[in-house]
Scaffold this motif. Structure first.
Motif, PDB file in Angstrom:
ATOM      1  N   GLY A   1     -23.318 -73.057 -32.560  1.00 41.93           N
ATOM      2  CA  GLY A   1     -22.720 -73.070 -33.904  1.00 41.93           C
ATOM      3  C   GLY A   1     -21.648 -72.090 -34.121  1.00 41.93           C
ATOM      4  N   LEU A   2     -20.943 -72.036 -35.111  1.00 38.43           N
ATOM      5  CA  LEU A   2     -19.732 -71.277 -35.395  1.00 38.43           C
ATOM      6  C   LEU A   2     -19.891 -70.500 -36.623  1.00 38.43           C
TER       7      LEU A   2
ATOM      8  N   PRO B   1     -10.430 -72.394 -44.060  1.00 32.94           N
ATOM      9  CA  PRO B   1     -11.339 -72.586 -42.657  1.00 32.94           C
ATOM     10  C   PRO B   1     -11.251 -74.044 -42.527  1.00 32.94           C
ATOM     11  N   ALA B   2     -11.243 -74.725 -43.430  1.00 33.86           N
ATOM     12  CA  ALA B   2     -11.137 -76.375 -43.378  1.00 33.86           C
ATOM     13  C   ALA B   2      -9.860 -76.727 -42.499  1.00 33.86           C
ATOM     14  N   ALA B   3      -8.977 -76.266 -42.739  1.00 38.70           N
ATOM     15  CA  ALA B   3      -7.607 -76.560 -42.016  1.00 38.70           C
ATOM     16  C   ALA B   3      -7.801 -75.810 -40.558  1.00 38.70           C
ATOM     17  N   ALA B   4      -8.217 -74.773 -40.485  1.00 32.18           N
ATOM     18  CA  ALA B   4      -8.462 -74.162 -39.334  1.00 32.18           C
ATOM     19  C   ALA B   4      -9.179 -75.001 -38.194  1.00 32.18           C
TER      20      ALA B   4
ATOM     21  N   VAL C   1     -18.255 -67.754 -32.150  1.00 26.56           N
ATOM     22  CA  VAL C   1     -19.208 -68.756 -31.657  1.00 26.56           C
ATOM     23  C   VAL C   1     -20.566 -68.205 -30.873  1.00 26.56           C
ATOM     24  N   VAL C   2     -21.612 -68.738 -31.351  1.00 30.50           N
ATOM     25  CA  VAL C   2     -22.891 -68.457 -31.071  1.00 30.50           C
ATOM     26  C   VAL C   2     -23.280 -69.313 -29.890  1.00 30.50           C
TER      27      VAL C   2
ATOM     28  N   VAL D   1      -5.984 -68.197 -33.475  1.00 34.06           N
ATOM     29  CA  VAL D   1      -7.218 -68.757 -32.823  1.00 34.06           C
ATOM     30  C   VAL D   1      -6.878 -70.345 -32.288  1.00 34.06           C
ATOM     31  N   PRO D   2      -6.118 -70.241 -31.060  1.00 28.28           N
ATOM     32  CA  PRO D   2      -5.615 -71.437 -30.769  1.00 28.28           C
ATOM     33  C   PRO D   2      -6.544 -72.533 -30.198  1.00 28.28           C
ATOM     34  N   PHE D   3      -7.830 -71.774 -29.948  1.00 24.08           N
ATOM     35  CA  PHE D   3      -8.892 -72.764 -29.212  1.00 24.08           C
ATOM     36  C   PHE D   3     -10.036 -73.313 -30.284  1.00 24.08           C
ATOM     37  N   LEU D   4      -9.840 -72.817 -31.536  1.00 25.60           N
ATOM     38  CA  LEU D   4     -11.022 -73.033 -32.372  1.00 25.60           C
ATOM     39  C   LEU D   4     -11.104 -74.538 -32.649  1.00 25.60           C
ATOM     40  N   PRO D   5     -10.182 -75.433 -32.655  1.00 27.22           N
ATOM     41  CA  PRO D   5     -10.716 -76.885 -32.801  1.00 27.22           C
ATOM     42  C   PRO D   5     -11.444 -77.445 -31.575  1.00 27.22           C
ATOM     43  N   GLN D   6     -11.052 -77.023 -30.509  1.00 32.14           N
ATOM     44  CA  GLN D   6     -11.912 -77.313 -29.197  1.00 32.14           C
ATOM     45  C   GLN D   6     -13.093 -76.613 -29.148  1.00 32.14           C
ATOM     46  N   VAL D   7     -13.395 -75.636 -29.521  1.00 29.05           N
ATOM     47  CA  VAL D   7     -14.524 -75.248 -29.772  1.00 29.05           C
ATOM     48  C   VAL D   7     -15.641 -75.676 -30.970  1.00 29.05           C
ATOM     49  N   ALA D   8     -14.968 -75.873 -31.973  1.00 28.18           N
ATOM     50  CA  ALA D   8     -15.619 -76.767 -33.104  1.00 28.18           C
ATOM     51  C   ALA D   8     -16.245 -78.006 -32.501  1.00 28.18           C
ATOM     52  N   ASP D   9     -15.140 -78.689 -31.893  1.00 29.71           N
ATOM     53  CA  ASP D   9     -15.521 -80.171 -31.262  1.00 29.71           C
ATOM     54  C   ASP D   9     -16.548 -80.029 -30.230  1.00 29.71           C
ATOM     55  N   ALA D  10     -16.510 -79.024 -29.320  1.00 30.31           N
ATOM     56  CA  ALA D  10     -17.724 -79.010 -28.575  1.00 30.31           C
ATOM     57  C   ALA D  10     -19.187 -78.561 -29.068  1.00 30.31           C
TER      58      ALA D  10
END
Length: 343
Positions: A175-176, A88-91, A185-186, A138-147
């Motif tokens: 939150g994720l 998960p940390a890498a993702a 994503v909630v 999950v290509p957009f996971l980093p962008q969602v996490a950043d948001a």
């Protein structure tokens, strides 16, 4: 232990700033008098801790004072290393940060605890997804996490299960959640829950939003799961189960069988099990073979009986593997290598 409680007081004050004796007592689940004694012990040991009297006062440590990690016990040190899941940390794009943090933590530990933590890392491996589950793209996971981190709204194109399947949404990501290897994503308004792997397109914005004061991610997720399971089970089935059969149907069925089960004279258990639909129950019960007998609802029992008859016909002994009737003419015995003797 008192030593652990003293360290907890110090860490609470370093983390939260000024705290009253009453609040410390509530956090540590001890009496206020115990807090007074512990604070006096810390001051005697040379910790620069002082009290502000009067309304709004409390205990606090001198600005700039920080304790070292030597107060960790073996279990706490091991738990910190075990808590860091590299997948998960890498993702989330935090793999290098996790590795660096663990390196710094390891360097700060006393030699004995460092050895225990190293041994734990070589003997335990945690992996969130199930055995047969494919890793989701999950290509957009980093962008969602950043948001989520920056509190910025997103505009996405999202694929859902009902028509129209592809819809445009503005999300305020609160939150994720990582559940069984799948990211959710909630997001507000609502809030509502979205699978991150179903985001088809994403556009970042500079629009800020405020998370409602009454929202907390963990309680929300627990409630969401409970509501999901309640909506999932829309009917009940009365069944007779062979020993051990309920466990093969999953946790919900096993719990229901334990709660409603009554023994039968033939060794089976009569129970009421929740089902999602006739299709789902038909497939699940069929997999148990003769270890389950459905008594109700009658339409499910009739459907299973029809499937059983069709299977019996298909696998009948007098049918060819390709569906043609087998030739009943005996197959002649193969010639032997021995010479034939004439009379």
């Amino acid at each position: 232990m008192k030593s652990g409680r003293l360290l907890s007081i110090l860490l609470l004050l370093q983390t939260n700033g000024r705290m009253t004796a009453q609040r410390l007592a509530e956090e540590l689940e001890v009496s206020v008098r115990t807090v007074y004694r512990d604070v006096e012990a810390l001051q005697t040991a040379g910790v620069p801790l002082y009290a502000d009297p009067g309304h709004g006062g409390g205990y606090q440590v001198l600005a700039g004072y920080r304790t070292r990690l030597t107060g960790l016990n073996t279990g706490e040190a091991e738990a910190l290393f075990l808590a860091g899941l590299p997948g998960p940390a890498a993702a989330l794009g935090l793999g290098p940060a996790l590795a660096a943090a663990q390196l710094k933590l390891r360097a700060a530990l006393p030699p004995a605890l460092r050895a225990d933590a190293d041994r734990l890392r070589t003997r335990f491996h945690l992996e969130a997804p199930g055995w047969y589950a494919e890793d989701d793209e999950v290509p957009f996971l980093p962008q969602v996490a950043d948001a989520v981190w920056r509190g910025r709204a997103l505009r996405v194109r999202y694929r859902r299960w009902k028509v129209p399947t592809d819809v445009d949404r503005r999300l305020e990501p609160y939150g994720l959640v990582l559940k069984a290897g799948r990211w959710y994503v909630v997001a507000g308004p609502g809030p509502r829950t979205f699978r991150v792997d179903q985001i088809l397109e994403l556009a970042e914005t500079d629009e800020e939003f405020t998370i409602p004061d009454d929202f907390a991610l963990t309680p929300y997720w627990r409630g969401y799961q409970a509501d999901f399971h309640a909506r999932l089970h829309t009917a009940d089935a009365v069944v007779l189960l062979a020993p051990g059969a309920a466990a093969r149907l999953g946790t919900a069925a096993a719990r229901a069988a334990e709660a409603t089960g009554t023994p039968e004279p033939d060794g089976r258990t009569r129970a009421v099990l929740p089902i999602e639909s006739l299709d789902q129950a038909h497939a699940a019960f069929l997999a148990l073979g003769t270890d389950v007998e459905v008594l109700a609802p009658p339409e499910l029992r009739a459907r299973l009986a029809a499937t059983a008859r069709a299977l019996a016909d298909r696998y009948a002994a007098d049918r060819h593997p390709h569906g043609r009737a087998a030739d009943r003419t005996p197959t002649p015995a193969p010639p032997t290598s021995e010479p034939v003797h004439q009379p």
